[in-house]
Design a protein around this motif. Structure first.
Motif, short mmCIF file in Angstrom:
data_model
loop_
_atom_site.label_atom_id
_atom_site.label_comp_id
_atom_site.label_asym_id
_atom_site.label_seq_id
_atom_site.Cartn_x
_atom_site.Cartn_y
_atom_site.Cartn_z
N ARG A 164 0.85 -1.18 0.00
CA ARG A 164 0.00 0.00 0.00
C ARG A 164 0.89 1.23 0.00
O ARG A 164 1.87 1.31 0.74
CB ARG A 164 -0.92 0.01 1.23
N HIS A 165 0.55 2.20 -0.83
CA HIS A 165 1.35 3.41 -0.95
C HIS A 165 0.45 4.63 -0.89
O HIS A 165 -0.73 4.57 -1.26
CB HIS A 165 2.13 3.42 -2.26
N GLY A 183 -0.77 -10.16 -18.24
CA GLY A 183 0.53 -9.75 -17.74
C GLY A 183 0.83 -8.28 -17.93
O GLY A 183 1.68 -7.72 -17.23
N ILE A 184 0.12 -7.62 -18.84
CA ILE A 184 0.39 -6.19 -19.08
C ILE A 184 -0.01 -5.36 -17.86
O ILE A 184 0.76 -4.53 -17.37
CB ILE A 184 -0.34 -5.71 -20.34
N ASP A 185 -1.23 -5.59 -17.36
CA ASP A 185 -1.67 -4.85 -16.18
C ASP A 185 -0.83 -5.22 -14.96
O ASP A 185 -0.46 -4.35 -14.16
CB ASP A 185 -3.15 -5.13 -15.89
N ALA A 186 -0.52 -6.51 -14.80
CA ALA A 186 0.27 -6.94 -13.65
C ALA A 186 1.68 -6.35 -13.70
O ALA A 186 2.21 -5.91 -12.67
CB ALA A 186 0.34 -8.47 -13.61
N ALA A 187 2.28 -6.31 -14.89
CA ALA A 187 3.61 -5.72 -15.03
C ALA A 187 3.57 -4.24 -14.71
O ALA A 187 4.49 -3.70 -14.06
CB ALA A 187 4.14 -5.95 -16.44
N THR A 188 2.52 -3.56 -15.15
CA THR A 188 2.37 -2.14 -14.84
C THR A 188 2.32 -1.93 -13.34
O THR A 188 3.00 -1.04 -12.79
CB THR A 188 1.08 -1.59 -15.49
N ALA A 189 1.52 -2.73 -12.65
CA ALA A 189 1.38 -2.60 -11.20
C ALA A 189 2.71 -2.87 -10.50
O ALA A 189 3.06 -2.18 -9.52
CB ALA A 189 0.31 -3.56 -10.69
N ARG A 190 3.47 -3.86 -10.96
CA ARG A 190 4.76 -4.17 -10.31
C ARG A 190 5.78 -3.06 -10.52
O ARG A 190 6.52 -2.71 -9.60
CB ARG A 190 5.29 -5.50 -10.85
N VAL A 191 5.84 -2.51 -11.72
CA VAL A 191 6.78 -1.41 -11.98
C VAL A 191 6.44 -0.22 -11.09
O VAL A 191 7.32 0.38 -10.46
CB VAL A 191 6.75 -1.01 -13.47
N LEU A 192 5.16 0.12 -11.03
CA LEU A 192 4.76 1.27 -10.21
C LEU A 192 4.99 1.00 -8.73
O LEU A 192 5.37 1.90 -7.97
CB LEU A 192 3.30 1.62 -10.48
N GLY A 196 7.03 3.13 -5.60
CA GLY A 196 6.25 3.66 -4.48
C GLY A 196 4.90 4.20 -4.88
O GLY A 196 4.37 5.12 -4.25
N ILE A 197 4.30 3.60 -5.92
CA ILE A 197 3.00 4.05 -6.41
C ILE A 197 2.06 2.85 -6.45
O ILE A 197 2.40 1.80 -6.99
CB ILE A 197 3.12 4.67 -7.82
N GLU A 198 0.88 3.00 -5.89
CA GLU A 198 -0.09 1.92 -5.86
C GLU A 198 -1.02 2.01 -7.07
O GLU A 198 -1.50 3.10 -7.42
CB GLU A 198 -0.92 2.00 -4.58
N ALA A 240 -6.41 10.59 -6.25
CA ALA A 240 -5.61 9.81 -7.20
C ALA A 240 -4.84 10.76 -8.11
O ALA A 240 -5.37 11.79 -8.54
CB ALA A 240 -6.51 8.89 -8.02
N GLU A 241 -3.58 10.42 -8.38
CA GLU A 241 -2.73 11.33 -9.16
C GLU A 241 -3.11 11.39 -10.63
O GLU A 241 -3.00 12.43 -11.27
CB GLU A 241 -1.27 10.90 -9.05
N ALA A 242 -3.50 10.24 -11.17
CA ALA A 242 -3.73 10.18 -12.61
C ALA A 242 -4.52 8.93 -12.95
O ALA A 242 -4.60 7.98 -12.16
CB ALA A 242 -2.40 10.18 -13.37
#
Length: 414
Positions: A164-165, A183-192, A196-198, A240-242
């Protein structure tokens, strides 16, 4: 271009929009030189200038014909012509109006109506599309080649981060991407998460509306648009930032919400705010990644970076007018993409186009892949689910979303 609206169209929103766009066109023909379908077919009416002329005839009162419908159907809506046009003609908006008016005058054959209805209703409903895609992937080796091309091999998505961030962004709860390539959404979530971005996926959101919009269901598209605005609104209000979109086709559509609702006193102002919060991953992430880039570049240099090539989807480079962002990011990490001839041209995916116009779509894919593979890359990267699936069906070279590659690079040891 001088235009005189038919009496039945005067005073309507469609008429006003069509007339304003048509009056910007000077018929110079620059757009024809960069139109993929004109290059293949060599018919003036299968290029932007010819299609604009056909739409002008319809709005001035000349009855549409089956031929009119066919020429508009063969348009990819890649919007390459908008990038080329020196007069700022918003062809994408004009062709939406044109298709709507022509469809009211020309009745399609039953087979076409059934196929388009199946695409419109089946692709946009997760409860239908998800299980259908799972069955298709399980039976993929047994499917005929034409159907197998539409069903990508299932790849494990990997884990979704549980941290949680304080910083939070929304991503789209899309229609086809979560089933085809989760995997696209999951990869996005892991990179963020590493930054330090949830990542928040609002379950009440869904299809961006592009499929219905481009299959001439404007009322259904607006229902999708309003549903998403209502679902995202509390998160935007809460800080939410964006809204970060990792499928460029959806990004182009969401950024058009304010235009679609421009005459709606209730939803128009909300749409404007949503659009102001919307960023394609390609334009938003590089700034977030800047501090981590030097260490990642050193790691990639130490273990050897692959040869990559990048295909910028039309919805990224022409629809959103974002060009060079992913290429610049990759280069900053020591992985400059190989040069590509005719990088501005469409790959032939174009949403449902590959289903509705398979022969033209196949020719465009073959030309695109020849250019992408000229430098013998190890990996083809892109930024839209349709392009990824379409290109992969035509080559043995791995095709991945660039965020998947970045996720793997950041997770690798070293």
């Amino acid at each position: 271009m001088e235009t005189h609206l038919a009496d039945w169209l005067k005073g309507t929103a469609d008429g006003a929009e069509a007339e304003a766009i048509l009056r910007k066109c000077v018929h110079c023909g620059f757009c024809t030189a960069t139109c993929p379908t004109y290059q293949l077919l060599g018919d003036e009416l299968d290029g932007p200038r010819g299609r604009i002329y056909l739409i002008k005839q319809v709005v001035e009162g000349k009855p549409a014909t089956v031929a009119t419908l066919s020429h508009l159907d063969r348009c990819l809506t890649c919007r390459n012509c908008e990038t080329t046009c020196p007069s700022g003609v918003r062809y994408g908006h004009l062709v939406d109006v044109g298709r709507k008016l022509v469809e009211k005058q020309v009745r399609r054959p039953l087979g076409q109506r059934l196929v388009r209805a199946a695409l419109r209703e089946g692709l946009t409903r997760r409860w239908l599309f998800d299980p259908a895609m799972r069955v298709g992937q399980a039976l993929r080796p047994l499917l005929p080649a034409t159907l197998r091309d539409k069903v990508p091999e299932r790849r494990p998505a990997g884990g979704w981060p549980t941290g949680r961030h304080e910083r939070k962004v929304l991503i789209l709860n899309g229609c086809t991407q979560p089933a085809m390539m989760p995997g696209i959404d999951a990869a996005t979530a892991r990179v963020l998460d590493r930054l330090g971005i949830e990542t928040v996926v609002e379950a009440r959101s869904g299809c961006c509306g592009a499929i219905r919009q481009h299959l001439n269901d404007p009322d259904g598209a607006l229902a999708d648009v309003k549903r998403n605005i209502a679902a995202w609104w509390p998160h935007v209000e809460a800080g939410a930032e964006a809204i970060v979109i990792n499928a460029s086709g959806c990004g182009a559509m969401v950024k058009d919400y304010a235009h679609l609702l421009r005459d709606d006193p209730e939803w128009g102002p909300k749409a404007l705010r949503i659009v102001s919060f919307t960023r394609d991953l390609a334009e938003w992430l590089p700034e977030q990644l800047a501090a981590a880039a030097p260490a990642l570049r050193d790691k990639l240099a130490a273990r050897g970076a692959p040869k990559v090539v990048f295909h910028p989807p039309c919805t990224l480079q022409h629809g959103q007018q974002i060009r060079g962002a992913v290429e610049k990011l990759l280069a900053s990490l020591g992985v400059p993409p190989l040069p590509v001839a005719d990088v501005h041209l469409c790959c032939g995916s174009a949403g449902t186009y590959s289903v509705l116009q398979p022969e033209l779509s196949r020719q465009l894919r073959e030309r695109k892949l020849a250019n992408l593979q000229a430098g013998k890359p190890d990996l083809i990267l892109s930024a839209n689910i349709g392009c990824l699936a379409h290109l992969q069906a035509g080559t043995g070279t791995p095709v991945r979303h660039w965020i998947e590659w970045l996720d793997e690079a950041m997770a690798a040891p070293g």
